[in-house]
Enzyme design. Sequence first.
Site, mmCIF file in Angstrom:
data_model
loop_
_atom_site.group_PDB
_atom_site.id
_atom_site.type_symbol
_atom_site.label_atom_id
_atom_site.label_comp_id
_atom_site.label_asym_id
_atom_site.label_seq_id
_atom_site.Cartn_x
_atom_site.Cartn_y
_atom_site.Cartn_z
ATOM 1 N N PRO A 59 30.182 -24.456 17.371
ATOM 2 C CA PRO A 59 30.902 -23.199 17.112
ATOM 3 C C PRO A 59 31.975 -23.337 16.036
ATOM 4 C CG PRO A 59 30.661 -23.569 19.476
ATOM 5 C CD PRO A 59 30.235 -24.832 18.796
ATOM 6 N N GLU A 75 36.424 -23.284 19.713
ATOM 7 C CA GLU A 75 36.244 -24.333 18.724
ATOM 8 C C GLU A 75 36.407 -23.815 17.298
ATOM 9 O OE1 GLU A 75 34.267 -25.746 22.449
ATOM 10 O OE2 GLU A 75 34.172 -23.875 21.295
ATOM 11 N N HIS A 107 26.840 -33.648 26.722
ATOM 12 C CA HIS A 107 28.039 -34.469 26.574
ATOM 13 C C HIS A 107 27.711 -35.829 25.972
ATOM 14 C CE1 HIS A 107 29.117 -31.496 29.655
ATOM 15 N NE2 HIS A 107 30.368 -31.662 29.255
ATOM 16 N N PHE A 111 33.970 -32.439 23.024
ATOM 17 C CA PHE A 111 32.767 -33.273 22.933
ATOM 18 C C PHE A 111 32.026 -32.905 21.650
ATOM 19 C CE2 PHE A 111 33.581 -33.158 27.481
ATOM 20 C CZ PHE A 111 33.373 -34.478 27.869
ATOM 21 N N ALA A 112 31.363 -33.887 21.063
ATOM 22 C CA ALA A 112 30.621 -33.638 19.830
ATOM 23 C C ALA A 112 29.590 -32.530 20.005
ATOM 24 C CB ALA A 112 29.930 -34.922 19.372
#
Length: 670
Positions: free
Chosen positions: A420, A391, A460, A414-415
Site C-alpha cells: 500500500p 502504509e 509475514h 512487515f515487508a
Amino acid sequence: MTAKAMAEIYDANRQICKYVHSTSRGHEAIQLATGFLLEPCDFVSPYYRDESMMLGMGYRPYEMMLQLLAKGGDPFTGGRAYYNHPNIRREGFPGIIHQSSATGMQVIPTTGVAQGIQYREKQKLSDYPTPPVTICSLGDGSVTEGEVSEAFQFAVLKQLPILYLVQDNDWGISVSGDEARTMDAYEFAAGFKGMKRVRVKGSDFTESYNTMDSAISWVREHRKPMLVHAKVPLLGHHTSGVRKEWYRTPEDLAKCALEDPGPKLRKVLLAQTDATAEELDAIETEQKIYAQSEFDAAVVSPEPDPATVADYVFVPTPVIMEKGERCPQGRDKVVMVDAALHAVEEILQDHPEALFYGQDVGKRLGGVFREAATLADKFGDERVFNMAIQEAYIVGSTAGLNAVGLKPIVEVQFADYIYPGINQLVTEISKSCYLSCGKFPVSMILRVPIGAYGGGGPYHSGSVESTLATIKGIKIAYPSNAADIKGLIKAAFYDGNPVVMLEHKGLYWSKVPGTEEAKTIEPDRNYILPFGKGAVALEASKEAIDNGESVCIITYGMGVYWAKNAAKQFPGQVEVIDIRTIYPLDEDLIYNTVKKHGKCIVLTEEQLRNSFCEALACRIAQNCFKQLDAPVQTIGALDLPAVAMNMGLEAAMLPSADKVAARIGELLRW
C-alpha cells in the site's frame, strides 16, 4: 484575462504545444483568489489545472510556458514534467513541493508538510512570525482515492494546520460525478470528525476571495484542518489530449459557459464600479498581447541539454568513507535488533529534527520485534509515536516533513504490507529529487522487517527486494549483522536521499540455528558504513584459488549464513561476498571476486524468477564472461505465490545450507 489568453494561445498552437497540458478555464476565480492570499511562509500544492493559482502567486506566464514546452529554462523541473507541475523554493513566494500527475497522490505529502510545521511549532524548532498555512488543491474526482482518506484521517486526528481546496467541476476525464461518487467532497468530509467545512461558488471571484480569505485566516489562527468545496465549471478540455467535444454534449458546454468567471466578473465591475466597457476591453486586449509575447519568448528559448538527463537522481551523499570504531574494545556482542535500536536512539539524541513513527512503535509496545523499545519513553510521544494502519501515509508523509527540514525515520511493520505504500514510494518519494532538479530531495529512512523463519506464514514472511530494486531514485540496504545494521542506519540518516532498510526478522535475535555470527560487538556511536561497499564474509584459501578449486557466492541477509554454513563442507574452497546494500551495489567487489574464482553462485531468499538475483547473475555473466569457467548459478526460493505456514512446507520452499552445499559441489565438479 491573462489565464484566458494563455489557454486560447495554447489551443491555437497545438503543433507547438505538443506536450499534454491542462488549463484553468472555468476555475480562474477560485484559483486567483487563493493565489493572491498566500504568504511567503505558506506551502501550497497546486494540482495540474491550477495555472491561475500560479499567476495569482506572481509567476510570469513565460516561466509557466517554459514548462508547457518542456524547455531547459523551466524553473520547476528543467523540462522533465508536464505543464503546471511546479515545485519551488523562492524568496518571497510560498513553498511548493514536488507535484506529480497521479491524481490525489499529492494529498499525503502535502499533509506531511502540515504535520512537519506542527511538529516544528510544538518542539519549538521554529518561531514563525506568521503561522504558516498549508494548502492542498485537488479535484473532486480525486477525493475518491483511498490515500486522500488516509490524509484526511491523519489531519483531523492530529488537528493539522492545513486547508484542502477541492475544485469540483463534476468531471473526472469523461466520468461524471453521478457515475463515480454518491457524495461530493463537502459531504464526504463530514465523516472526518474535526474537519471544518465550507462551500463556495468558485466561479464568483468576490465570493471566492472572501471565502478563501476567511478560511485561510481561520486555519492560520486556529491551527486546525479545513476543507473548502468550490463548485466550478470546466470550460476547457480535460487535457489537450482528451478534448471536450469527444465526450461532452453541446448542452452541457453551453450550461457551463454561463458560469464563466470572466464574463461574471465583468458584469459585476460594470454594475458596481466606475469601470467602463472600453476599459475592460482594453485590459483583455492588453493581456492577449502580453500572453502572446510571453509565449513567443518561450518558444524560442533553448531546449534542455541532453547531457543533463541523468542529473539529480540523488543529491550527493556526504557518507563516502567508513568512519568510527567498528569493534570497540571491552564490549560484549549484541543482537541485530539492539544495534538498530541503539542507532536510532543515538540519532534522536543528536538530532532534534529527527522523529520516528510507524505501527506499534510507540510507548506501549515499542515495535512488534521490540525494535523501538523504550524510545517513546525517552523522547516523548511527539517524537516517537504509533500510526494507524496507513502504509501510504507512513511512506508519503516523509516528503512533506523533509520539505520543512525534518528527518523522518518510519517503519512498515512487515515487508508483506509495504505494497500500500509502494504508490507513494514510486510516485512521490523516488521522483521528488529528479523532477525538482534537486530542490526537494527526500531524506528519510523506511525500516522494513523482512524474511521468513519459524512458521511466519504467507503474510509475514515475504521478500520484496526485487520489487524495490525496480524503483529508481531510492537506496536499499540489507544488512546481515549487528555492526552493519548500525553503521548503515547512521549512513542512511546522513545520506540525504530516501533509503529502505530491509531488516531480516530471523537475524534480529539470532534465533535461527546457524546465525550466531549475526551478533557482533556493537560499534561506537560515530560508526558509519557507506552504501555501496560490500564485504568478504568468508575468504577462500589462496591455494584453492590458484588450483582452480574454488567458488564464490554473492549474497546478502540470511543468504550469508546459508552460504557460510554450506562452506564448512568445502574448507578453503568457498568465498562469500555479503553485498550489504542492494542499491548502490558494490559491483567492483563482485566482478573482481568472480574473475578471481571463475565460478559463481548468486544466492537469495526470494523466489528466483525475474528476481534481483537473476538480474545480478546476468550482469555478472556480461561483465565477467571471459573469466568464467562455468555458467553463473542462481539459488533462491521456489517460485510460489507465498510462504506456507507449516514449517516443513516453509523449509521445502526456502534455500538452506544443505541445498547451497549441493550446488557448490556441482559447480566445483564442473
